[in-house]
Motif scaffolding. Structure first.
Motif, short mmCIF file in Angstrom:
data_model
loop_
_atom_site.label_atom_id
_atom_site.label_comp_id
_atom_site.label_asym_id
_atom_site.label_seq_id
_atom_site.Cartn_x
_atom_site.Cartn_y
_atom_site.Cartn_z
N UNK A 74 0.81 -1.22 0.00
CA UNK A 74 0.00 0.00 0.00
C UNK A 74 0.84 1.26 0.00
N UNK A 75 0.17 2.42 0.04
CA UNK A 75 0.90 3.68 -0.03
C UNK A 75 1.41 4.18 1.32
N UNK A 106 -6.38 7.36 -12.50
CA UNK A 106 -7.21 6.72 -11.46
C UNK A 106 -7.79 7.79 -10.53
N UNK A 107 -6.94 8.72 -10.11
CA UNK A 107 -7.40 9.75 -9.17
C UNK A 107 -8.22 10.83 -9.88
N UNK A 110 -11.75 9.90 -10.63
CA UNK A 110 -12.58 9.88 -9.41
C UNK A 110 -12.67 11.26 -8.77
N UNK A 112 -10.46 12.95 -7.33
CA UNK A 112 -9.81 13.00 -6.02
C UNK A 112 -8.41 13.59 -6.18
N UNK A 113 -8.00 14.32 -5.17
CA UNK A 113 -6.68 14.92 -5.17
C UNK A 113 -5.62 13.81 -5.12
N UNK A 115 -1.94 12.45 -4.10
CA UNK A 115 -0.94 12.76 -3.08
C UNK A 115 0.41 12.20 -3.49
N UNK A 116 1.42 12.71 -2.83
CA UNK A 116 2.78 12.23 -3.12
C UNK A 116 2.88 10.72 -2.88
N UNK A 117 2.21 10.25 -1.80
CA UNK A 117 2.28 8.82 -1.50
C UNK A 117 1.65 7.98 -2.62
N UNK A 118 0.65 8.53 -3.28
CA UNK A 118 0.05 7.81 -4.41
C UNK A 118 1.02 7.75 -5.59
#
Lengths: 407, 407
Positions: A74-75, A106-107, A110, A112-113, A115-118
């Motif tokens: 996971x992230x 993907x984001x 949807x 959705x914002x 993120x760096x982790x994504x």
């Protein structure tokens, strides 16, 4: 590379070890590999620590050609599988443009914002082949090292299943030997494991060494499985014999859930069912409606959990309950009869009783209704609530199956 | 003997490896051991072969003080754990009179014939302490060897649970160190794992090294778990902080099923619920009635799976369905309203929609009714039938929780 033969699974995650999550991934993976002739020889679960993963991997690779690794992709910061595997196989993390594009899309789709982790999910070891994750953001990874294959997959079941089904199985097929392990399962209901074993004494003695017989006892059911790495004609011969010996308690000649069996029988006969279940509280309806296309055989159900709802909603005559008590033959038969006429179905089943340990004498009544018959019987249950529910459902579904077949 | 600290589990059985059975025993055992301060460090699953059991046991004992072994203790020929352990620990099988007496009584009281294979269950290694099985016939065994403890248990879950609860845990307690691993879990609903991680960036940086934060994402829920081997005041401080940061998506501050949370809220308020669920087919009622004492809060449910049953049994006006289609705001609100008035409860929840992939646009409507309010909203589900059911139940239960709290 020599043909793959033995495989193993390493699952990663503290939640699996401390019992917060039950591992269903391993069973699913094993089921997919069996038709490829791959033998699952071991499974190891370790926690979220690099040293535990290293020890587990070093051990498991001593005996398997193909190693599945699930979890820890996971992230978030407790997801250490990717950096660990990169280090273990001597690579470095590089950005994969296709994955990056996919994560972005993907984001964005949807709304959705991101993120760096994504975005970090697009960084993958340069020593692996990326297994593209269409339904999530963590890609799988395929490593080859010392003639062995290591496949790292996300722990989220539907992402893992998607990658295995779409990418991993097609890639594995040509690498597997053709020797297929054959399994044959029968389901019996009505006799205990040791009784069946006694009946099968001679059968077991005559069984060739390369055919294995396994007993899989469940609550009120015993499954028996024959396994062989030889040709299917031989195992089919023994399977026939097994069915003959256990004909009196035979429920099915395949590993199938009872609700699926019931649904198939009703579909073939183009008939319908309704359910009035009190103590089982919706569990029977839930089982049947878990199956695709349930609406063609199941018209509706009721959970008349209080006395008032048995009278006012289902329509059981109040006087029956007063005279015979709420858990009685008369009431369960009325429940089945009322249910069938309310929902206008070919069959109705009613269940009413006490499932909680210590309640009365834990009697459960089961009623069955058709246009020409009204039958009922009682069982005694003696475990806790959860197990008594399972026992009741098993007995009820098997009784319904026999009731339908009689017609 | 030094205090026990690290433990591990070896599970035995081909059915676990080939994926025919899902291992729920390991999670249950781990949950019991955690309060004793025992750390579960590894789990290995092997098949029904002596060499596989030997290899697994030799490996697992390298790192654990306490080893649980489950499975392979039945009366049939594929159950090889007992003779194997007897040989492994250098003992011989002797007849245990107490077990023999128990097995005889077990069969006689059930009016069942006793077989030689049943009597064999009374033969146990002379190098172990017998763990008496009150609820079945296969005894457990407690071996001590080289300062390590090995506990062999039957694989049938309720027999295993009974022996662990009644005998093993009381025996283990005085042998365990007092250092208790503390876990704190919160449940959130409404934001994805990576979003939460972004919110917790500073929190995670400030977290001492000996407190671990784990993300446990499920469908539409994320659980977060803090774990620490230090005193509980410190972890409670961080746990408070975590709750503050995530207050807007907080569902519960403990690891609890949503149905249990709902049931607790209704019990505290002395209020009642009824359910009309179409697409979820009885799953919501089944969840609530799995809990002991459900009848005090749950009065009844309906699974109006066909249009006819929505009209004729539940009483939704036919004209509403004709005008707005069967899956619509108007119909789900009517379902909730009709359900509450039929069952005469404080609240009713109605669910109706399409869960099968590809059906329409997979819209699900949820309706909530009380004596003063009628609310509804829709969600879109995009997975397969099983996962869409879980998503719908999760959203429905969380919405019902908020609806009740508003009153």
């Amino acid at each position: 590379m020599k043909k793959l033969n033995k495989c193993a699974i390493l699952t990663i995650g503290d939640e699996l070890l401390i019992g917060q999550t039950i591992d269903t991934n391993s069973a699913w993976i094993a089921q997919q590999l069996n038709p490829l002739g791959l033998e699952m020889i071991q499974r190891i679960a370790v926690g979220d620590s690099k040293s535990a993963i290293r020890d587990g991997l070093n051990y498991i690779r001593q005996s398997a050609d193909l190693i599945f690794i699930t979890g820890g992709l996971g992230p978030t910061s407790d997801d250490i599988t990717k950096p660990f595997l990169c280090e273990y196989f001597g690579g470095k993390l590089v950005c994969n443009e296709a994955v990056l594009e996919h994560v972005r899309h993907y984001f964005e789709s949807r709304k959705r914002v991101i993120l760096e982790s994504n975005l970090r999910q697009a960084w993958v070891p340069d020593c692996c082949e990326v297994l593209f994750n269409q339904v999530g953001t963590a890609p799988g990874m395929w490593f080859e090292n010392n003639g062995q294959i290591f496949i790292s997959l996300p722990g989220v079941p539907f992402e893992m299943q998607h990658i295995v089904g779409e990418i991993v199985l097609p890639k594995l097929k040509p690498l597997c030997g053709l020797q297929n392990i054959q399994h044959r399962t029968i389901i019996t209901c009505g006799e205990g494991e040791s009784f069946i074993a006694e009946r099968l004494k001679t059968f077991e003695k005559e069984l060739p060494r390369h055919i294995k017989l396994a007993y899989l006892p469940q609550l009120n059911l015993v499954k028996l499985r024959l396994s062989s790495s030889n040709d299917h004609e031989e195992i089919d011969r023994y399977f026939q014999k097994l069915q003959q010996i256990l004909a009196h308690i035979l429920v099915a000649t395949e590993d199938i859930e009872l609700e699926r069996l019931l649904s198939r029988i009703l579909t073939e006969r183009n008939q319908t069912l309704s359910i009035a279940e009190s103590c089982t509280g919706g569990h029977l309806a839930a089982k049947l409606t878990s199956l695709k296309g349930a609406s063609s055989i199941f018209k509706g159900g009721m959970v008349p959990y209080s006395i008032e709802s048995k009278i006012n909603v289902l329509g059981v005559p109040e006087v029956l309950i007063e005279q015979h008590s709420v858990v009685s033959q008369e009431v369960v038969e009325s429940m089945a009869f009322r249910c069938r006429s309310l929902y206008k179905t070919d069959y109705a089943i009613a269940i009413s009783g006490y499932l909680e340990k210590g309640d009365h004498d834990n009697e459960v009544w089961i009623g069955l209704s058709s246009s020409t018959m009204l039958e009922s019987f009682k069982i005694h249950v003696r475990f806790d609530r959860a197990r008594n529910t399972i026992v009741t459902l098993t007995v009820a579904m098997d009784a319904l199956r026999k009731f339908i077949i009689k017609h």
